[in-house]
Scaffold this active site. Structure first.
Site, PDB file in Angstrom:
ATOM      1  NE  ARG A 263     -11.989  57.392  16.398  1.00  0.00           N
ATOM      2  CZ  ARG A 263     -11.806  56.060  16.500  1.00  0.00           C
ATOM      3  NH1 ARG A 263     -12.729  55.310  17.054  1.00  0.00           N
ATOM      4  NH2 ARG A 263     -10.712  55.506  16.022  1.00  0.00           N
TER       5      ARG A 263
ATOM      6  CD  GLN B  29      -9.776  48.839  19.725  1.00  0.00           C
ATOM      7  OE1 GLN B  29      -8.831  48.069  19.566  1.00  0.00           O
ATOM      8  NE2 GLN B  29      -9.786  50.057  19.206  1.00  0.00           N
TER       9      GLN B  29
ATOM     10  CG  ASN C 269     -13.115  47.091  10.288  1.00  0.00           C
ATOM     11  OD1 ASN C 269     -14.037  47.703  10.838  1.00  0.00           O
ATOM     12  ND2 ASN C 269     -12.659  45.957  10.764  1.00  0.00           N
ATOM     13  CE  LYS C 270     -10.017  50.162  15.592  1.00  0.00           C
ATOM     14  NZ  LYS C 270      -9.633  51.561  15.942  1.00  0.00           N
TER      15      LYS C 270
ATOM     16  CG  ASP D 280     -14.701  52.321  11.626  1.00  0.00           C
ATOM     17  OD1 ASP D 280     -15.107  53.002  12.586  1.00  0.00           O
ATOM     18  OD2 ASP D 280     -14.218  51.186  11.760  1.00  0.00           O
TER      19      ASP D 280
ATOM     20  NE  ARG E  89     -14.390  50.409  19.814  1.00  0.00           N
ATOM     21  CZ  ARG E  89     -15.244  49.401  19.674  1.00  0.00           C
ATOM     22  NH1 ARG E  89     -16.131  49.103  20.634  1.00  0.00           N
ATOM     23  NH2 ARG E  89     -15.247  48.676  18.582  1.00  0.00           N
ATOM     24  N   GLY E  90     -17.096  52.714  17.587  1.00  0.00           N
ATOM     25  CA  GLY E  90     -17.821  51.832  16.686  1.00  0.00           C
ATOM     26  C   GLY E  90     -18.718  52.631  15.761  1.00  0.00           C
ATOM     27  CB  ALA E  91     -19.061  52.628  12.063  1.00  0.00           C
TER      28      ALA E  91
END
Length: 396
Positions: A106, A226, A277-278, A267, A72-74
């Site tokens: 995603r 996270q 973003n999250k 993201d 995960r993570g852009a």
């Protein structure tokens, strides 16, 4: 690493001599055992309880790893997507089909599609250059071109991470002279999301190394934690002074005057400077504005999507309701619950609103820090100029 690799999508426990060093997290790597190329991921759903590697031998296993948040993570998703195309090419899968599946795994994370298309373009170009000759040799050269593109992106992201840390530290020193920073962060933006040391977390780590970080405040980041599971994990490994808090405790922390700056990742950044973003990032931006605290976004230029005009146009991923209505046990079984199962915390049949991201408008963002410098104030014109400058330098 054990001599025999697990089959597609299976996981293996890191052997004692392969445990990462205290300050070294390797989230992804390409390996070529006798059985054929594989992409090895540190399974982030199992952290912090155990460090387990997930070995992917086909694109579908990689798509599942992306959707399950094992990776995960852009920035890291961009790298993963590129390696996924290389894996499909090297293993003889349909590259176009694999690329489409990976790019759509995603939808909010623009880096994922960017990495996929970059490797796919390298593959197609190599095929075109060998048109008319045919044969296995051309396909091998095309697969090698896709892999070279993925490796180049991996290296570029590591370099970008280091430059973002430098620019971010310079900005912090301008906004908050004297050091002794108390930084609040949300979700996870460290080495677990990057080819290097991360985005926002890399700035905090640079401040820590320079002796100018007093405290890292870590939002737990519900519903998948996270921050609690991953950022605290990285902060502890780095020897940083950090404190974990529930997301809804952030307001009282601001009110007490305990936050000097908010640093988050992104993201997707739209052409007008809106930042996806999250979920939970937007409330922090509102709190920061009210309390006159800098709200800083740290992301590479590959996260800027000039084709998305504004925040309303950003597709926000909606995740399964059970992530909210149940407490999951991904690392180890709980009493009466199998690993991966959940303990209900809401009545059966409860509907849940579970967006993976929210969008912060540009007027609430103090600055966007990229590898090409910091942009403040955040405007569409400034973003366009920044991206244009980065393209010119890249092509020269």
């Amino acid at each position: 690493m054990a001599d025999q690799y697990a089959q597609s999508g299976e996981d293996i426990q890191l052997s004692e001599d392969k445990q990462p060093r205290t300050d070294d997290v390797q989230a992804i790597r390409w390996e070529e055992p006798a059985e054929g190329p594989v992409l090895v991921l540190l399974d982030q759903t199992r952290l912090p309880a155990e460090e387990v590697e997930l070995v992917c031998t086909d694109p579908q296993a990689l798509v599942q790893a992306i959707r399950s948040l094992a990776v995960r993570g852009a920035p890291l998703l961009g790298i993963t997507g590129a390696y996924g195309v290389a894996l499909a090419a090297a293993r003889g899968f349909d590259v176009r089909q694999a690329a489409d599946a990976l790019a759509g795994a995603r939808p909010t994370a623009v880096n994922l599609a960017y990495g996929v298309r970059r490797a796919e373009e390298a593959y197609r170009s190599a095929l075109g250059a060998g048109a008319g000759t045919g044969g296995e040799a051309v396909r091998e050269r095309a697969a090698a071109a896709a892999l070279a593109a993925a490796r180049a992106l991996h290296q570029e992201d590591a370099a970008a991470s280091a430059r973002m840390a430098e620019h971010g530290m310079r900005l912090l020193d301008e906004l908050l002279p004297g050091g002794n920073h108390r930084i609040l962060t949300h979700c996870n933006t460290g080495a677990l999301v990057s080819g290097g040391e991360g985005t926002a977390f890399a700035v905090a780590r640079a401040a820590h190394r320079a002796g100018r970080l007093r405290r890292l405040w870590v939002d737990e980041t519900r519903p998948l934690l996270q921050g609690a599971r991953l950022t605290a994990y990285e902060a502890a490994r780095s020897g940083m002074a950090y404190t974990l808090l529930t997301d809804n405790a952030a307001g009282s922390l601001f009110a007490a005057g305990e936050v000097d700056a908010v640093l988050i990742g992104a993201d997707r950044i739209a052409a007008d400077g809106s930042v996806a973003n999250k979920v939970g990032s937007y409330p922090l931006a509102v709190l920061a504005r009210y309390h006159h605290v800098p709200f800083i976004v740290v992301a590479p230029v590959t996260t800027v999507d000039l084709a998305t005009p504004d925040g309303v146009s950003i597709e926000v991923e909606q995740r399964a309701g059970h992530e909210v209505t149940e407490l999951t046990a991904p690392q180890a079984p709980l009493a009466g619950v199998e690993a991966g199962g959940g303990i209900p915390v809401a009545p059966l049949g409860t509907q849940a609103y579970n967006p993976a991201f929210d969008v912060t408008p540009p007027e609430l963002v103090t600055a966007i820090v990229t590898e090409w410098g910091a942009l403040a104030p955040v405007t569409g014109e400034g973003l366009s100029e920044l991206c244009s400058r980065s393209r010119q330098v890249t092509m020269s």
